[in-house]
Design a protein around this motif. Structure first.
Motif, PDB file in Angstrom:
ATOM      1  N   HIS A 169      -6.214   0.411   2.843  1.00 36.28           N
ATOM      2  CA  HIS A 169      -5.018   0.903   3.531  1.00 36.28           C
ATOM      3  C   HIS A 169      -4.766   2.406   3.275  1.00 36.28           C
ATOM      4  O   HIS A 169      -4.057   3.042   4.038  1.00 36.28           O
ATOM      5  CB  HIS A 169      -3.780   0.150   3.058  1.00 36.28           C
ATOM      6  CG  HIS A 169      -3.448  -1.086   3.845  1.00 36.28           C
ATOM      7  ND1 HIS A 169      -3.530  -1.137   5.222  1.00 36.28           N
ATOM      8  CD2 HIS A 169      -2.978  -2.297   3.450  1.00 36.28           C
ATOM      9  CE1 HIS A 169      -3.140  -2.341   5.631  1.00 36.28           C
ATOM     10  NE2 HIS A 169      -2.807  -3.066   4.582  1.00 36.28           N
ATOM     11  N   HIS A 179      -8.150  -4.689  -0.224  1.00 37.16           N
ATOM     12  CA  HIS A 179      -7.259  -4.585   0.940  1.00 37.16           C
ATOM     13  C   HIS A 179      -6.323  -3.376   0.817  1.00 37.16           C
ATOM     14  O   HIS A 179      -6.244  -2.534   1.711  1.00 37.16           O
ATOM     15  CB  HIS A 179      -6.452  -5.879   1.059  1.00 37.16           C
ATOM     16  CG  HIS A 179      -5.525  -5.928   2.228  1.00 37.16           C
ATOM     17  ND1 HIS A 179      -5.876  -6.510   3.422  1.00 37.16           N
ATOM     18  CD2 HIS A 179      -4.264  -5.461   2.396  1.00 37.16           C
ATOM     19  CE1 HIS A 179      -4.878  -6.392   4.282  1.00 37.16           C
ATOM     20  NE2 HIS A 179      -3.875  -5.760   3.675  1.00 37.16           N
ATOM     21  N   GLU A 180      -5.623  -3.299  -0.299  1.00 37.68           N
ATOM     22  CA  GLU A 180      -4.623  -2.230  -0.450  1.00 37.68           C
ATOM     23  C   GLU A 180      -5.295  -0.858  -0.531  1.00 37.68           C
ATOM     24  O   GLU A 180      -4.762   0.131  -0.030  1.00 37.68           O
ATOM     25  CB  GLU A 180      -3.741  -2.478  -1.682  1.00 37.68           C
ATOM     26  CG  GLU A 180      -3.021  -3.832  -1.710  1.00 37.68           C
ATOM     27  CD  GLU A 180      -2.169  -4.119  -0.480  1.00 37.68           C
ATOM     28  OE1 GLU A 180      -1.835  -3.187   0.279  1.00 37.68           O
ATOM     29  OE2 GLU A 180      -1.836  -5.301  -0.252  1.00 37.68           O
ATOM     30  N   GLU A 240       0.824  -1.197   0.000  1.00 35.51           N
ATOM     31  CA  GLU A 240       0.000   0.000   0.000  1.00 35.51           C
ATOM     32  C   GLU A 240       0.858   1.246   0.000  1.00 35.51           C
ATOM     33  O   GLU A 240       1.927   1.268   0.613  1.00 35.51           O
ATOM     34  CB  GLU A 240      -0.913  -0.005   1.237  1.00 35.51           C
ATOM     35  CG  GLU A 240      -0.188   0.098   2.577  1.00 35.51           C
ATOM     36  CD  GLU A 240       0.344  -1.221   3.118  1.00 35.51           C
ATOM     37  OE1 GLU A 240       0.270  -2.227   2.390  1.00 35.51           O
ATOM     38  OE2 GLU A 240       0.844  -1.251   4.266  1.00 35.51           O
ATOM     39  N   GLU A 271      -3.336  -4.187   9.956  1.00 36.01           N
ATOM     40  CA  GLU A 271      -3.434  -5.252   8.950  1.00 36.01           C
ATOM     41  C   GLU A 271      -4.675  -6.111   9.176  1.00 36.01           C
ATOM     42  O   GLU A 271      -5.345  -6.504   8.225  1.00 36.01           O
ATOM     43  CB  GLU A 271      -2.174  -6.125   8.961  1.00 36.01           C
ATOM     44  CG  GLU A 271      -0.949  -5.457   8.354  1.00 36.01           C
ATOM     45  CD  GLU A 271      -1.134  -5.031   6.910  1.00 36.01           C
ATOM     46  OE1 GLU A 271      -2.114  -5.437   6.258  1.00 36.01           O
ATOM     47  OE2 GLU A 271      -0.305  -4.231   6.422  1.00 36.01           O
ATOM     48  N   TYR A 318      -2.668 -10.697  10.605  1.00 31.05           N
ATOM     49  CA  TYR A 318      -3.687 -10.511   9.570  1.00 31.05           C
ATOM     50  C   TYR A 318      -4.923 -11.351   9.934  1.00 31.05           C
ATOM     51  O   TYR A 318      -6.023 -10.831  10.081  1.00 31.05           O
ATOM     52  CB  TYR A 318      -3.180 -11.008   8.209  1.00 31.05           C
ATOM     53  CG  TYR A 318      -2.151 -10.153   7.542  1.00 31.05           C
ATOM     54  CD1 TYR A 318      -2.526  -9.206   6.594  1.00 31.05           C
ATOM     55  CD2 TYR A 318      -0.803 -10.306   7.827  1.00 31.05           C
ATOM     56  CE1 TYR A 318      -1.581  -8.428   5.953  1.00 31.05           C
ATOM     57  CE2 TYR A 318       0.150  -9.524   7.201  1.00 31.05           C
ATOM     58  CZ  TYR A 318      -0.243  -8.589   6.263  1.00 31.05           C
ATOM     59  OH  TYR A 318       0.694  -7.828   5.643  1.00 31.05           O
TER      60      TYR A 318
HETATM   61 ZN   LIG Z   1      -2.100  -5.012   4.342  1.00 30.72          ZN
END
Ligand SMILES: [Zn+2]
Length: 598
Positions: A301, A297-298, A263, A331, A401
């Motif tokens: 972030h 996900h990214e 990210e 995370e 995670y």
């Molecule tokens: Zn991540």
């Protein structure tokens, strides 16, 4: 913090990098760094890690031929340690440093250069001028040996660039410079708007079957859902409905069998398997859902870790490990929301979402390390344990995670059960409370208390700071999810992780399992099995673990034939029964929908 576009060229930055792909076959970039106002004893250093990937990687191992000059005078740089140099110079004259960087790591974390593409992070290419790190930095990317078909993509603000993207870029400081990777090549690209902001999607290595419009449409739905999430109520950044950046770039590299992402503040570098890209003529499979989860996900972030971030990351130390106990939040909570936002974007149905959640739960339950380390300890230890995977990793640590996502689930479902708030409200309140900046665990506790009117320190103590099991069953059942106990896979029953390519190899022996009791060790080759005794005794060659069931029949005890360091061993193995694993399904659609479709 929105990135401001570059200012006038009339005041060139005191620090200027010229980067060019100098030798594609030798995988070398050539960099020239000019300091307009050096110190008499000027120090420069290359980072040892890249933010977002918590491992000291010693990027300086790829830096070579460092030369320093002032005008015509060559100066010999004095190397101070593994990653820094000192140059004695005349402070009244500009100092020019030139060097090469070898770039042949096909990951999102370092740099790559060959005849087909180039990619680099500033942490791999750009020496840091410690005393001027807060000053503006300019970077001129020259075509060098790049083929005429190559273009450039980066989140960094362009100051003066040509049609292909070569030219000069400007960063407000070193942090921004190294937070904006560059992609070079004859890539596919497309644009879409989300939250009124242009998003560019660049794909390198795509096969002819790649369905670009499909990827753009789905990525747009993800981005819009994420923007809506953070800006519900229209107050989160003070700019209703707008993300905290003026543009965004996805840089995806499709390879034969890659996976990963990193990210950045207004971009992300991703890697995926070519077969996971959408194809015009085929229905996308599970691999495509995995890719969409990575994109989600990214992108999440951009808010959660790039802006809202651990207090310890208020200022990065590029020379050493930067420890924080909060990766379970940054995370883990990002991992909770990546798939959940796919569900809310309509890219997954309830059953599809529960399949992914099911996988995370079973993974945690099959990790003995969850009883060894709390998820806060695992965060702190990421540099030494989670990022240094070996055969003992599942026994020694727990994924911040995976478990972090399940802590988020427990918080969300408990909040929803008590009403009227959800974890969504907590995330938005944190964003406001911490002014989209550094955050401590006490901020999370304060927001939880404020919204719910009660203390949550008991929950965080148990779920985050101890190895107590999470109350998943009760919470899921309360929210309309049924839990079925099903017979576990054979590897899990035996407490082994194996690979079956060519022969049956033991990769990990899980703590307290039947495999450990039998005496298996990581690295063993499991050759065969002896079943029965006396006249009924038979011996069988094994290539796949499941063949064991074929030969063992009703025998609860067999002899495993194993090769270790060229010695042949016989290990008495008891086959455990009654090991079960969870399968989740929707029991009450309305109750589940209130959470999943929120
Ligand atoms: Zn991540």
């Amino acid at each position: 913090m929105p990135r401001t576009p570059g200012r006038s060229t009339r005041h060139p930055a005191a620090l200027h990098y010229q980067v060019e792909p100098a030798d594609l076959r030798a995988h070398l970039y050539r960099i020239t760094l000019t300091l307009a106002q050096p110190q008499a004893l000027q120090r420069v250093a290359l980072p040892v890690w890249i933010p977002g990937s918590y491992l000291v990687r010693e990027f300086s191992k790829n830096l070579q031929k460092l030369q320093a000059r002032q005008g015509r005078r060559l100066i010999t740089p004095q190397q101070l340690d593994k990653c820094s140099w000192q140059i004695a110079c005349d402070p009244k004259q500009p100092l020019e440093l030139s060097y090469e960087v070898y770039a042949y790591d096909n990951s999102v974390r370092t740099a790559w250069l060959d005849a087909t593409r180039g990619f680099f992070n500033g942490t791999s290419l750009c020496l840091r001028v410690d005393d001027q790190a807060d000053a503006p930095h300019e970077l001129t990317l020259r075509p060098g040996k790049a083929p005429a078909s190559w273009q450039v993509s980066s989140g960094l603000a362009a100051l003066k660039t040509d049609r292909r993207g070569f030219g000069t870029y400007r960063a407000a400081n070193y942090d921004e410079l190294v937070d904006c990777p560059f992609e070079l090549g004859a890539f596919w690209s497309g644009n879409f708007k989300a939250g009124g902001v242009t998003h560019r999607f660049v794909v390198a290595g795509a096969p002819p079957s790649f369905d670009g419009p499909r990827l753009l449409a789905d990525a747009q739905r993800i981005c819009e859902t994420a923007i809506r999430f953070w800006h519900a109520g229209g107050h989160a950044t003070g700019r209703s409905g707008k993300p905290p950046f003026a543009s965004y770039v996805f840089m995806l590299n499709a390879t034969d069998d890659g996976y990963g992402g990193l990210e950045h503040r207004n971009s992300t570098a991703l890697i995926c398997a070519r077969r996971d890209l959408p194809r015009a003529e085929a229905k996308p499979g599970e691999g495509y859902t995995t890719l969409l989860g990575l994109i989600s996900h990214e992108y999440f972030h951009s808010w959660n870790v790039k802006r809202l971030r651990p207090a310890e990351f208020a200022r990065y130390d590029y020379r050493a490990e930067n420890y924080t106990e909060l990766l379970w939040f940054f995370e883990g909570f990002t991992s909770y929301y990546d798939d959940l936002l796919l569900r809310r974007a309509g890219l997954l149905d309830d059953a599809g979402y529960l399949r992914l959640l099911n996988k995370s739960i079973n993974q945690l339950q099959q990790t003995p390390g969850r009883l060894v380390q709390s998820v806060a300890q695992a965060s702190f230890d990421a540099w030494g344990k989670y990022y240094r995977v070996d055969e003992n990793t599942p026994n020694a640590t727990v994924s911040y995670y995976g478990k972090g996502a399940l802590v988020a689930l427990c918080l969300d479902l408990t909040l929803r059960a008590e009403g009227p708030h959800s974890l969504d409200d907590v995330m938005r309140a944190l964003w406001l409370r911490c002014k989209a900046g550094p955050m401590a665990e006490s901020d999370l506790l304060a927001v939880l208390q404020e919204l719910s009117g009660r203390s949550w320190s008991r929950e965080l103590k148990r779920w985050v700071h101890s190895t107590t099991e999470l109350p998943l069953r009760g919470l899921l059942e309360r929210h309309g999810v049924a839990i079925h106990e099903e017979p576990a896979q054979l590897a899990q029953r035996l407490g082994l992780r194996v690979s079956e390519s060519g022969s049956l190899q033991i990769k990990t022996v899980l703590r307290g399992g039947a495999g450990e009791q039998a005496g298996f060790a990581a690295g063993d080759e499991w050759l065969g099995v002896e079943v029965g005794s006396g006249k009924t005794r038979s011996r069988w060659r094994l290539h796949k673990l499941d063949d064991l069931l074929l030969y063992a029949g009703g025998h609860g005890r067999v002899q495993a034939l194993v090769a270790r360091d060229k010695c042949l061993l016989t290990l008495p193995l008891t086959l455990p029964r009654n090991t079960t694993t969870w399968r989740l399904s929707v029991r009450a659609k309305e109750a589940a929908g209130a959470w999943l479709g929120a």
